[in-house]
Design a protein around this motif. Structure first.
Motif, PDB file in Angstrom:
ATOM      1  N   SER A 319       0.827  -1.199   0.000  1.00  0.00           N
ATOM      2  CA  SER A 319       0.000   0.000   0.000  1.00  0.00           C
ATOM      3  C   SER A 319       0.867   1.257   0.000  1.00  0.00           C
ATOM      4  N   CYS A 320       1.869   1.277   0.831  1.00  0.00           N
ATOM      5  CA  CYS A 320       2.759   2.442   0.959  1.00  0.00           C
ATOM      6  C   CYS A 320       3.544   2.687  -0.323  1.00  0.00           C
ATOM      7  N   TRP A 321       4.124   1.635  -0.873  1.00  0.00           N
ATOM      8  CA  TRP A 321       4.975   1.788  -2.064  1.00  0.00           C
ATOM      9  C   TRP A 321       4.174   2.218  -3.284  1.00  0.00           C
ATOM     10  N   ASP A 322       2.900   1.889  -3.309  1.00  0.00           N
ATOM     11  CA  ASP A 322       2.041   2.342  -4.406  1.00  0.00           C
ATOM     12  C   ASP A 322       2.010   3.868  -4.452  1.00  0.00           C
ATOM     13  N   GLU A 323       1.811   4.505  -3.293  1.00  0.00           N
ATOM     14  CA  GLU A 323       1.740   5.959  -3.243  1.00  0.00           C
ATOM     15  C   GLU A 323       3.121   6.593  -3.399  1.00  0.00           C
ATOM     16  N   LYS A 324       4.160   5.931  -2.891  1.00  0.00           N
ATOM     17  CA  LYS A 324       5.507   6.510  -2.998  1.00  0.00           C
ATOM     18  C   LYS A 324       5.861   6.853  -4.447  1.00  0.00           C
ATOM     19  N   TYR A 325       5.599   5.933  -5.343  1.00  0.00           N
ATOM     20  CA  TYR A 325       6.022   6.162  -6.723  1.00  0.00           C
ATOM     21  C   TYR A 325       4.967   6.885  -7.560  1.00  0.00           C
ATOM     22  N   ARG A 326       3.773   7.055  -6.999  1.00  0.00           N
ATOM     23  CA  ARG A 326       2.783   7.914  -7.649  1.00  0.00           C
ATOM     24  C   ARG A 326       3.097   9.373  -7.314  1.00  0.00           C
ATOM     25  N   SER A 327       3.356   9.667  -6.041  1.00  0.00           N
ATOM     26  CA  SER A 327       3.695  11.032  -5.613  1.00  0.00           C
ATOM     27  C   SER A 327       5.120  11.396  -6.014  1.00  0.00           C
ATOM     28  N   ASP A 328       6.040  10.426  -5.893  1.00  0.00           N
ATOM     29  CA  ASP A 328       7.434  10.626  -6.296  1.00  0.00           C
ATOM     30  C   ASP A 328       8.020  11.896  -5.658  1.00  0.00           C
ATOM     31  N   GLN A 329       7.747  12.072  -4.363  1.00  0.00           N
ATOM     32  CA  GLN A 329       8.109  13.326  -3.705  1.00  0.00           C
ATOM     33  C   GLN A 329       9.577  13.399  -3.297  1.00  0.00           C
ATOM     34  N   ILE A 330      10.143  14.574  -3.426  1.00  0.00           N
ATOM     35  CA  ILE A 330      11.527  14.875  -3.069  1.00  0.00           C
ATOM     36  C   ILE A 330      11.745  14.666  -1.571  1.00  0.00           C
ATOM     37  N   ARG A 331      12.962  14.290  -1.198  1.00  0.00           N
ATOM     38  CA  ARG A 331      13.300  14.096   0.213  1.00  0.00           C
ATOM     39  C   ARG A 331      13.732  15.418   0.856  1.00  0.00           C
ATOM     40  N   PRO A 332      13.542  15.544   2.193  1.00  0.00           N
ATOM     41  CA  PRO A 332      13.973  16.757   2.889  1.00  0.00           C
ATOM     42  C   PRO A 332      15.433  17.101   2.645  1.00  0.00           C
ATOM     43  N   GLU A 333      16.304  16.095   2.635  1.00  0.00           N
ATOM     44  CA  GLU A 333      17.731  16.359   2.474  1.00  0.00           C
ATOM     45  C   GLU A 333      18.010  17.121   1.178  1.00  0.00           C
ATOM     46  N   THR A 334      17.366  16.709   0.108  1.00  0.00           N
ATOM     47  CA  THR A 334      17.613  17.339  -1.190  1.00  0.00           C
ATOM     48  C   THR A 334      17.151  18.789  -1.207  1.00  0.00           C
ATOM     49  N   VAL A 335      15.935  19.011  -0.741  1.00  0.00           N
ATOM     50  CA  VAL A 335      15.372  20.352  -0.844  1.00  0.00           C
ATOM     51  C   VAL A 335      15.966  21.304   0.190  1.00  0.00           C
ATOM     52  N   ILE A 336      16.268  20.823   1.381  1.00  0.00           N
ATOM     53  CA  ILE A 336      16.889  21.687   2.389  1.00  0.00           C
ATOM     54  C   ILE A 336      18.295  22.100   1.942  1.00  0.00           C
ATOM     55  N   ASN A 337      19.044  21.149   1.397  1.00  0.00           N
ATOM     56  CA  ASN A 337      20.385  21.487   0.895  1.00  0.00           C
ATOM     57  C   ASN A 337      20.330  22.495  -0.241  1.00  0.00           C
ATOM     58  N   THR A 338      19.252  22.445  -1.014  1.00  0.00           N
ATOM     59  CA  THR A 338      19.123  23.350  -2.161  1.00  0.00           C
ATOM     60  C   THR A 338      18.616  24.723  -1.771  1.00  0.00           C
ATOM     61  N   LEU A 339      17.638  24.778  -0.859  1.00  0.00           N
ATOM     62  CA  LEU A 339      16.949  26.044  -0.562  1.00  0.00           C
ATOM     63  C   LEU A 339      17.350  26.703   0.755  1.00  0.00           C
ATOM     64  N   VAL A 340      17.866  25.941   1.688  1.00  0.00           N
ATOM     65  CA  VAL A 340      18.063  26.491   3.040  1.00  0.00           C
ATOM     66  C   VAL A 340      19.512  26.420   3.521  1.00  0.00           C
ATOM     67  N   ASP A 341      20.085  25.214   3.514  1.00  0.00           N
ATOM     68  CA  ASP A 341      21.396  25.027   4.144  1.00  0.00           C
ATOM     69  C   ASP A 341      22.114  23.887   3.417  1.00  0.00           C
ATOM     70  N   ASP A 342      23.120  24.220   2.619  1.00  0.00           N
ATOM     71  CA  ASP A 342      23.779  23.195   1.821  1.00  0.00           C
ATOM     72  C   ASP A 342      24.681  22.278   2.640  1.00  0.00           C
ATOM     73  N   LYS A 343      24.883  22.611   3.919  1.00  0.00           N
ATOM     74  CA  LYS A 343      25.708  21.764   4.777  1.00  0.00           C
ATOM     75  C   LYS A 343      24.874  20.910   5.740  1.00  0.00           C
ATOM     76  N   TRP A 344      23.563  21.076   5.690  1.00  0.00           N
ATOM     77  CA  TRP A 344      22.693  20.303   6.598  1.00  0.00           C
ATOM     78  C   TRP A 344      22.703  18.826   6.226  1.00  0.00           C
ATOM     79  N   VAL A 345      22.825  17.975   7.242  1.00  0.00           N
ATOM     80  CA  VAL A 345      22.792  16.521   7.042  1.00  0.00           C
ATOM     81  C   VAL A 345      21.790  15.941   8.038  1.00  0.00           C
ATOM     82  N   PRO A 346      20.847  15.114   7.594  1.00  0.00           N
ATOM     83  CA  PRO A 346      19.875  14.539   8.530  1.00  0.00           C
ATOM     84  C   PRO A 346      20.558  13.595   9.508  1.00  0.00           C
TER      85      PRO A 346
END
Length: 443
Positions: A319-346
């Motif tokens: 059930s979960c994997w069905d929605e994962k690849y339908r939404s195909d949403q970006i991860r926090p690490e990618t977007v935070i490094n791009t928009l907020v803090d390029d040195k942030w690591v989860p």
């Protein structure tokens, strides 16, 4: 007179021998149904799954089929329980035992479990010593040779039937499929440090066990990607960032306890190496073992719990994997490094698949609903599942409390936005409720 005493003595001697034989027969039947043999077999499978580095969804499949095989065999020893035939999607049952023939069904059940486990894993040799020692224990407890051999044959027959059932679930057909990474803003891209390909992009094609379809309990769609600081998405991103830069020690411990990433990459200079961990499903089967031991469940009750939880985990991942690849949403690490803090690591390493919804939130709540149905809403326990991986014991007042902690751990770990956690938890509860309602183990 002496002859009379001799006769009486022989009579009581024979009576004693007869009683001894009868007690030995009773003893082996009682000893054969020791649930610890099942617990140890589940633990052995977990060890092999961890060694072979199966991804979380694949691991859930590997757990489910051996449990079903074992359950379908052992049910013949417990008239109050019923087969899963006709209840699991596409499942037509296993061959029946030969009428009026003696079996040691616990032995046959474990043989079926281990045979299916061997077939679904890579390192089958890891079962060799364990299986040989297990069978020696059954021989030493007095199982007659003909009963032993007949039971092993029946376990093999059951395993063959279950493996045939497994071969029709779409797994083989989805091997080798890869996810095409979208270049559109807001979509998932591989994450550091290994930048691995997306895991199981076609898992939604796997046949579910109980739920009607992979999309039956699809969650609401996530917020639309936006770089606008007033947008819902941007606020969700900042919640992750602001939470993770000021984590308490307790929050760090919670994140680490529920990490359950089976393959964590480490980079030291130019050297990269990996460490292996238990999967989320393996953690919840560990909890199942803890709960059944505390409840002093017999072998059938224990196997019932393992089977119902395994099925809920497997369907939860589908059930979960069905929605994962339908939404195909970006991860926090990618977007935070791009928009907020390029040195942030989860705090936790980002798993290699899209963000929405949170897999741990889905499967933890599905399993918690099933375990709550079996053992009640206030079942207190000590979770020592992660001790083997260097983490301390944590205490919980209920399975629901544990599932809630597992879900929020993904925020603390910096790998999920809050909607993935909240909506994933609800999705998991729906899957769990459906399994509870539609999978009947007792008559």
């Amino acid at each position: 007179m002496r002859q009379h005493y001799v006769f009486v003595g022989i009579f009581f001697l024979l009576l004693g021998v007869g009683a001894g034989c009868q007690n030995k027969a009773v003893d082996y039947k009682q000893a054969a149904a020791d649930p610890e043999f099942l617990h140890q077999s589940v633990k052995k499978l977990t060890d092999v799954i961890t060694h072979d580095i199966f991804s979380p969804p694949v691991a859930s499949r590997v757990y489910a089929y051996p449990q079903i095989a074992a359950y379908e065999v052992l049910v013949h020893d417990y008239p109050a329980y019923q087969s899963l035939e006709g209840q699991l999607n596409g499942f037509k049952g296993i061959p029946k035992p030969v009428p009026d023939s003696a079996y040691c069904f616990p032995l046959a059940s474990l043989n079926a479990y281990l045979t299916v486990s061997r077939s679904l894993t890579f390192s089958s040799d890891m079962f060799d010593d364990y299986e040989a020692q297990l069978y020696d224990k059954y021989r030493n407890m007095g199982v007659p040779d003909d009963v032993f051999d007949r039971s092993i044959r029946y376990g093999q027959l059951a395993a063959k039937s279950i493996l045939a059932y497994a071969s029709e679930d779409g797994y083989k057909q989805t091997r080798g499929y890869r996810h095409t990474v979208s270049q559109a803003p807001g979509h998932w891209v591989p994450t550091p440090p290994a930048y691995m390909d997306a895991v199981e992009p076609f898992w939604h094609k796997i046949r579910p066990f109980v739920i009607d379809s992979c999309s039956q309990f699809a969650p609401v769609r996530p917020a639309v990607f936006s770089t606008d600081k007033d947008s819902d998405f941007y606020k969700e991103m900042m919640t992750v960032y602001e939470t993770t830069v000021k984590l308490t020690e307790e929050q760090k411990q919670i994140a680490s306890f529920w990490d359950c990433n089976p393959f964590v990459m480490h980079t030291t200079g130019h050297v990269m190496y990996a460490t292996k961990k238990i999967t989320p499903g393996g953690h919840w089967l560990g909890i199942t073992g803890i709960a059944t031991r505390k409840a002093k469940a017999d072998m059938m009750e224990t196997l019932e719990a393992y089977t119902r939880v395994s099925v809920s985990l497997a369907d939860g991942f589908i059930s979960c994997w069905d929605e994962k690849y339908r939404s195909d949403q970006i991860r926090p690490e990618t977007v935070i490094n791009t928009l907020v803090d390029d040195k942030w690591v989860p705090l936790l390493q980002t798993p290699p698949f899209p963000e929405y919804p949170s897999g741990h939130s889905v499967i933890s709540n599905a399993a918690a609903v099933v375990l709550t149905d079996l053992y009640g809403p206030s079942f207190q326990y000590e979770d020592s599942t992660e001790v083997a991986y260097g983490l301390p014991v944590r205490s919980f007042n209920s399975f629901e409390e544990a599932a809630e902690e597992a879900a929020i751990s993904r925020l603390y770990g910096g790998i999920h936005f809050m909607p993935a956690i909240i909506n994933g938890a609800e999705e998991g509860r729906q899957v769990g409720k459906y399994v509870v309602t539609n999978l009947k183990t007792k008559k």
